[in-house]
Design a protein around this motif. Structure first.
Motif, PDB file in Angstrom:
ATOM      1  N   ILE A 327       2.258 -66.042 -48.395  1.00 28.03           N
ATOM      2  CA  ILE A 327       3.685 -66.176 -48.149  1.00 28.03           C
ATOM      3  C   ILE A 327       4.114 -65.081 -47.183  1.00 28.03           C
ATOM      4  N   ALA A 328       5.289 -65.273 -46.586  1.00 30.75           N
ATOM      5  CA  ALA A 328       5.906 -64.228 -45.770  1.00 30.75           C
ATOM      6  C   ALA A 328       6.839 -63.437 -46.671  1.00 30.75           C
ATOM      7  N   ALA A 329       6.700 -62.131 -46.697  1.00 29.91           N
ATOM      8  CA  ALA A 329       7.501 -61.307 -47.604  1.00 29.91           C
ATOM      9  C   ALA A 329       7.681 -59.927 -46.998  1.00 29.91           C
ATOM     10  N   ALA A 330       8.461 -59.101 -47.688  1.00 31.79           N
ATOM     11  CA  ALA A 330       8.644 -57.702 -47.294  1.00 31.79           C
ATOM     12  C   ALA A 330       8.675 -56.855 -48.549  1.00 31.79           C
ATOM     13  N   ALA A 331       8.181 -55.638 -48.442  1.00 32.37           N
ATOM     14  CA  ALA A 331       8.262 -54.705 -49.560  1.00 32.37           C
ATOM     15  C   ALA A 331       9.729 -54.495 -49.912  1.00 32.37           C
ATOM     16  N   GLY A 332      10.013 -54.505 -51.197  1.00 31.74           N
ATOM     17  CA  GLY A 332      11.391 -54.382 -51.656  1.00 31.74           C
ATOM     18  C   GLY A 332      12.022 -55.702 -52.022  1.00 31.74           C
ATOM     19  N   ASP A 333      11.423 -56.827 -51.593  1.00 27.92           N
ATOM     20  CA  ASP A 333      11.962 -58.144 -51.930  1.00 27.92           C
ATOM     21  C   ASP A 333      11.862 -58.385 -53.434  1.00 27.92           C
ATOM     22  N   ARG A 334      12.852 -59.107 -53.966  1.00 28.27           N
ATOM     23  CA  ARG A 334      12.844 -59.498 -55.375  1.00 28.27           C
ATOM     24  C   ARG A 334      12.105 -60.821 -55.548  1.00 28.27           C
ATOM     25  N   PHE A 335      11.558 -61.024 -56.746  1.00 29.12           N
ATOM     26  CA  PHE A 335      10.871 -62.273 -57.047  1.00 29.12           C
ATOM     27  C   PHE A 335      11.073 -62.608 -58.521  1.00 29.12           C
ATOM     28  N   ILE A 336      10.828 -63.870 -58.848  1.00 27.85           N
ATOM     29  CA  ILE A 336      10.929 -64.369 -60.213  1.00 27.85           C
ATOM     30  C   ILE A 336       9.626 -65.076 -60.566  1.00 27.85           C
ATOM     31  N   LEU A 337       9.173 -64.922 -61.821  1.00 26.77           N
ATOM     32  CA  LEU A 337       8.030 -65.675 -62.325  1.00 26.77           C
ATOM     33  C   LEU A 337       8.508 -66.647 -63.391  1.00 26.77           C
ATOM     34  N   ARG A 338       8.045 -67.909 -63.270  1.00 23.74           N
ATOM     35  CA  ARG A 338       8.271 -68.902 -64.318  1.00 23.74           C
ATOM     36  C   ARG A 338       6.910 -69.388 -64.800  1.00 23.74           C
ATOM     37  N   ASP A 339       6.868 -69.934 -65.996  1.00 28.01           N
ATOM     38  CA  ASP A 339       5.589 -70.376 -66.549  1.00 28.01           C
ATOM     39  C   ASP A 339       5.085 -71.592 -65.781  1.00 28.01           C
ATOM     40  N   VAL A 340       3.804 -71.919 -65.962  1.00 29.54           N
ATOM     41  CA  VAL A 340       3.179 -72.988 -65.189  1.00 29.54           C
ATOM     42  C   VAL A 340       3.755 -74.359 -65.505  1.00 29.54           C
ATOM     43  N   SER A 341       4.377 -74.520 -66.676  1.00 28.43           N
ATOM     44  CA  SER A 341       4.985 -75.814 -67.020  1.00 28.43           C
ATOM     45  C   SER A 341       6.411 -75.914 -66.505  1.00 28.43           C
ATOM     46  N   ALA A 342       6.902 -74.846 -65.844  1.00 26.66           N
ATOM     47  CA  ALA A 342       8.255 -74.817 -65.272  1.00 26.66           C
ATOM     48  C   ALA A 342       9.331 -75.031 -66.329  1.00 26.66           C
ATOM     49  N   GLN A 343       9.103 -74.548 -67.545  1.00 28.13           N
ATOM     50  CA  GLN A 343      10.071 -74.705 -68.626  1.00 28.13           C
ATOM     51  C   GLN A 343      10.856 -73.436 -68.919  1.00 28.13           C
ATOM     52  N   ARG A 344      10.349 -72.265 -68.476  1.00 21.00           N
ATOM     53  CA  ARG A 344      11.061 -71.047 -68.805  1.00 21.00           C
ATOM     54  C   ARG A 344      10.786 -69.972 -67.750  1.00 21.00           C
ATOM     55  N   THR A 345      11.724 -69.043 -67.653  1.00 22.01           N
ATOM     56  CA  THR A 345      11.571 -67.875 -66.795  1.00 22.01           C
ATOM     57  C   THR A 345      10.872 -66.778 -67.592  1.00 22.01           C
ATOM     58  N   VAL A 346       9.800 -66.233 -67.020  1.00 24.24           N
ATOM     59  CA  VAL A 346       8.997 -65.212 -67.695  1.00 24.24           C
ATOM     60  C   VAL A 346       9.543 -63.814 -67.418  1.00 24.24           C
ATOM     61  N   GLY A 347       9.985 -63.584 -66.206  1.00 27.03           N
ATOM     62  CA  GLY A 347      10.480 -62.263 -65.826  1.00 27.03           C
ATOM     63  C   GLY A 347      10.619 -62.181 -64.322  1.00 27.03           C
ATOM     64  N   GLY A 348      10.801 -60.991 -63.825  1.00 33.96           N
ATOM     65  CA  GLY A 348      10.964 -60.809 -62.383  1.00 33.96           C
ATOM     66  C   GLY A 348      10.773 -59.369 -61.996  1.00 33.96           C
ATOM     67  N   GLY A 349      10.774 -59.137 -60.701  1.00 35.38           N
ATOM     68  CA  GLY A 349      10.549 -57.771 -60.256  1.00 35.38           C
ATOM     69  C   GLY A 349      10.738 -57.609 -58.771  1.00 35.38           C
ATOM     70  N   ARG A 350      10.052 -56.606 -58.228  1.00 38.44           N
ATOM     71  CA  ARG A 350      10.225 -56.220 -56.832  1.00 38.44           C
ATOM     72  C   ARG A 350       8.864 -55.933 -56.212  1.00 38.44           C
ATOM     73  N   PHE A 351       8.633 -56.468 -55.014  1.00 34.58           N
ATOM     74  CA  PHE A 351       7.387 -56.212 -54.303  1.00 34.58           C
ATOM     75  C   PHE A 351       7.327 -54.751 -53.857  1.00 34.58           C
ATOM     76  N   LEU A 352       6.139 -54.154 -53.974  1.00 31.22           N
ATOM     77  CA  LEU A 352       5.939 -52.768 -53.559  1.00 31.22           C
ATOM     78  C   LEU A 352       4.997 -52.652 -52.369  1.00 31.22           C
ATOM     79  N   ASP A 353       3.867 -53.351 -52.413  1.00 30.43           N
ATOM     80  CA  ASP A 353       2.847 -53.211 -51.367  1.00 30.43           C
ATOM     81  C   ASP A 353       2.261 -54.582 -51.071  1.00 30.43           C
ATOM     82  N   LEU A 354       2.349 -54.996 -49.806  1.00 32.47           N
ATOM     83  CA  LEU A 354       1.867 -56.323 -49.413  1.00 32.47           C
ATOM     84  C   LEU A 354       0.383 -56.337 -49.056  1.00 32.47           C
ATOM     85  N   ARG A 355      -0.269 -55.182 -48.991  1.00 34.93           N
ATOM     86  CA  ARG A 355      -1.694 -55.128 -48.622  1.00 34.93           C
ATOM     87  C   ARG A 355      -2.463 -54.283 -49.636  1.00 34.93           C
TER      88      ARG A 355
END
Length: 670
Positions: A327-355
């Motif tokens: 994906i195209a991203a930048a350090a500091g960007d926010r993201f969300i994780l959802r489970d593989v069945s797409a039924q619930r949000t697991v959590g979220g956070g912030r990118f720190l290092d792309l490499r």
């Protein structure tokens, strides 16, 4: 200001946006038939002072949370809609959790359908909402009762939004340009148009851009910013870009892509991040946890690897994300994780290092780097990185991964008091670590001289591996060039010495060498006599001639091209220039031994010996019977031609080769 709606299905988000703006954001036939929002909708509210507030209307159904996430990534202000008759519902909670994980701190809660609730019901729902908002970024958000049927509260909500718009800082142009695409379509007479929120920087009509991660190049033909024709679009605005270019089409560019400055195009499929698990999860987050990652408008499968053991419920920690595709991203960007069945949000956070490294990702040194990268701004992270191992930052890479322009990165480095080493690919060190590097380098050379008084100096690559902090080869060469200009060190080919160090011959050896020099120069310089021929000429033992010539090789006066074949240093430099000229006139810079022999006119055997010598030193790069000049070693015996470009197939930033396998040359010009 960009306002994003949030809330449960059928709580009146779309109707409320229509009441505020006069725009029906349900544009799809299926949306109108079913009476629910399925895809993202957009509307705009002009203000009295000429400002325009943009609205992103999102679906409320649990099946379309992924679509909601595609629209929530670029919003400044949340409009959380909760029906007074229903109260808090499942998607109310999930949408609020998503807004909190995305770092949204400004918003209003609209208590919709207020006409269906009496005073007691409104009060009860308000109490429920206050409890729900507690501990989130919207804890202090005002609650405004509204009704699109009676008109109650609509004007008050519109006024509150106008005040929020006025308090929003004007759009800025800091950073390099990025736009997260949430829609792509074809417009008659124009071609492909993409819409999205400008995440950073600015774009102007006529600019060249890249569609990442695919890598398609395009030109911006026209721009609509906040629903108005414009010549520029800047961070914080919703923009429509009319793109033209080879391969650009509605099918080729779509949701999940990012249109960006070409300098930022570097997709990644492995990212280190800081991540918070929602307390509502059933169990701690374990290693290789499978999930769906939502970033901007992109959605991709991912496996999550906690870097300090399982993440407990409600806890925050460091993780490495292994993505199914880049994906195209930048350090500091926010993201969300959802489970593989797409039924619930697991959590979220912030990118720190792309490499990040795939191995030793839990090493103490690595964890210290990630701690530094958690600082709130790129400038703070940059300053902290200079103080943790390896005590250096590649400035161009840091700027690219943090979506900074080159001039911003330079100003950031200057503000941090960093020393930049190298011009094209600068490496930054703190002043203290630069002084430590310089002291370490001079100390290692001095130690080598003490242990090897009869050798001219220490090999460059060997020295690079000894000096702390250890720099990449290109930066090390640049540092040596600077120290040589300052007179701190003396470069002699692949070797370095201190200015005070000099190896001398004793008088008898000096006298013998002075007799040998005329035989190695003049018209016969490209085919000088061998050691045994010189020994016979002077009636001196062959071992003595060889010993003196080897000593002179260490002093940089001659070069031992073969076992019994020595050439004057000036002759070696001349032969390198001949090889360079042969390469310049050869197709693609690749030449044969025969073409070099013809220019030298000294026979195939001697020409091959000379080329083998160049190969050992890395001056030439050989493949089979063909050779080309190595631009990063071509100055080993002198300064290459001004403005010479790297040869085909040789990257401009490639490090120099390793140590030569024979007696090295000396005194090249940095």
């Amino acid at each position: 200001m960009i306002v994003g709606t949030a809330g449960h299905i059928d709580h009146g988000k779309t109707a409320l946006v229509r009441a505020l703006t006069g725009v029906d954001t349900d544009r799809l036939k299926e949306e109108k038939a079913r009476g629910i929002t399925i895809d993202l909708g957009f509307a705009y509210l002009p203000g009295e002072a000429g400002e325009v507030t943009g609205f992103v209307d999102v679906p409320g159904h649990e099946r379309f949370v992924h679509t909601m996430l595609a629209g929530a990534g670029g919003i400044d202000f949340a409009l959380l809609v909760v029906a007074a008759d229903d109260g808090v519902m499942p998607q109310t909670r999930e949408h609020l959790a998503i807004l909190d994980l995305l770092g949204i701190r400004r918003g209003i809660v609209a208590l919709s359908k207020a006409d269906l609730a009496d005073r007691d019901r409104r009060a009860a729902v308000s109490v429920e909402l206050r409890a729900l908002l507690r501990g989130t970024g919207l804890a202090d958000a005002p609650i405004v009762p509204v009704s699109v049927r009676s008109g109650e509260g609509i004007e008050a909500l519109r006024q509150a939004l106008a005040e929020a718009e006025a308090a929003t800082p004007p759009p800025g142009e800091s950073g390099a340009f990025r736009l997260s695409v949430d829609r792509s379509f074809t417009l008659a007479g124009a071609g492909t148009v993409v819409t999205g929120t400008v995440l950073s920087g600015a774009v102007a009509v006529g600019d060249n851009v890249v569609v990442s991660p695919g890598g398609l190049t395009a030109r911006v033909r026209s721009i609509h910013a906040q629903n108005r024709p414009a010549t520029r679009g800047v961070a914080g605005q919703r923009c429509a870009l009319n793109l033209v270019g080879d391969g650009i089409s509605r099918e080729a560019v779509g949701r999940g892509d990012t249109v960006l400055d070409p300098a930022l195009h570097a997709p990644t499929d492995r990212i280190d991040a800081v991540f918070r698990v929602l307390a509502s999860e059933a169990r701690p987050l374990s290693n290789a946890f499978p999930a769906h990652l939502h970033h901007g408008s992109a959605e991709v499968g991912v496996r999550v690897m906690p870097l300090a053991g399982p993440l407990e419920l409600g806890a925050e920690g460091l993780v490495q994300l292994a993505l199914d595709h880049p994906i195209a991203a930048a350090a500091g960007d926010r993201f969300i994780l959802r489970d593989v069945s797409a039924q619930r949000t697991v959590g979220g956070g912030r990118f720190l290092d792309l490499r990040p490294p795939a191995r030793r990702r839990r090493a103490p040194e690595r964890l210290a780097q990630l701690e530094a990268l958690q600082q709130p701004t790129p400038a703070d992270a940059f300053a902290r990185l200079l103080e943790v191992a390896p005590f250096q930052v590649e400035l161009n890479n840091f700027a690219r991964d943090h979506a900074l322009r080159a001039d911003e990165a330079r100003r950031m480095a200057a503000a941090a008091g960093a020393v930049l080493i190298g011009a094209d690919t600068p490496v930054a060190l703190s002043l203290a670590h630069w002084e430590g590097f310089r002291s370490s380098l001079l100390g290692e050379i001095a130690r080598f001289h003490e242990e090897n008084p009869d050798l001219q100096g220490i090999g460059r690559e060997r020295l690079r591996l000894l000096v702390q902090p250890r720099l990449p080869a290109p930066a090390f060469r640049a540092a040596l060039d600077g120290l040589a200009r300052d007179g701190a060190v003396v470069p002699e080919g692949a070797f370095l010495r201190l200015p005070t160090h000099e190896v001398r011959l004793d008088p008898a050896d000096e006298a013998l060498f002075s007799r040998i020099v005329p035989l190695l120069g003049g018209e016969a310089r490209f085919r000088p006599p061998r050691v045994r021929d010189i020994a016979n000429e002077f009636g001196v033992a062959e071992t003595e001639v060889r010993r003196v010539l080897k000593a002179c090789a260490r002093l940089g006066r001659v070069d031992q091209v073969a076992h019994d074949h020595f050439f004057l240093r000036a002759t070696t430099a001349e032969m390198v220039e001949i090889a360079r000229d042969v390469a310049r006139h050869a197709e693609d810079g690749i030449f044969t031994a025969a073409s070099f022999r013809d220019r030298m006119d000294n026979g195939r055997k001697v020409a091959i010996q000379i080329l083998d010598f160049f190969d050992r030193l890395g001056v030439t790069l050989r493949r089979g019977d063909l050779r080309r000049i190595n631009p990063h070693r071509a100055d080993l015996f002198g300064t290459p031609g001004e403005g010479e470009a790297p040869q085909p197939g040789q990257p401009a930033s490639a490090p120099a080769g390793g140590e030569p396998s024979s007696t090295p040359p000396s005194r090249s010009t940095p």
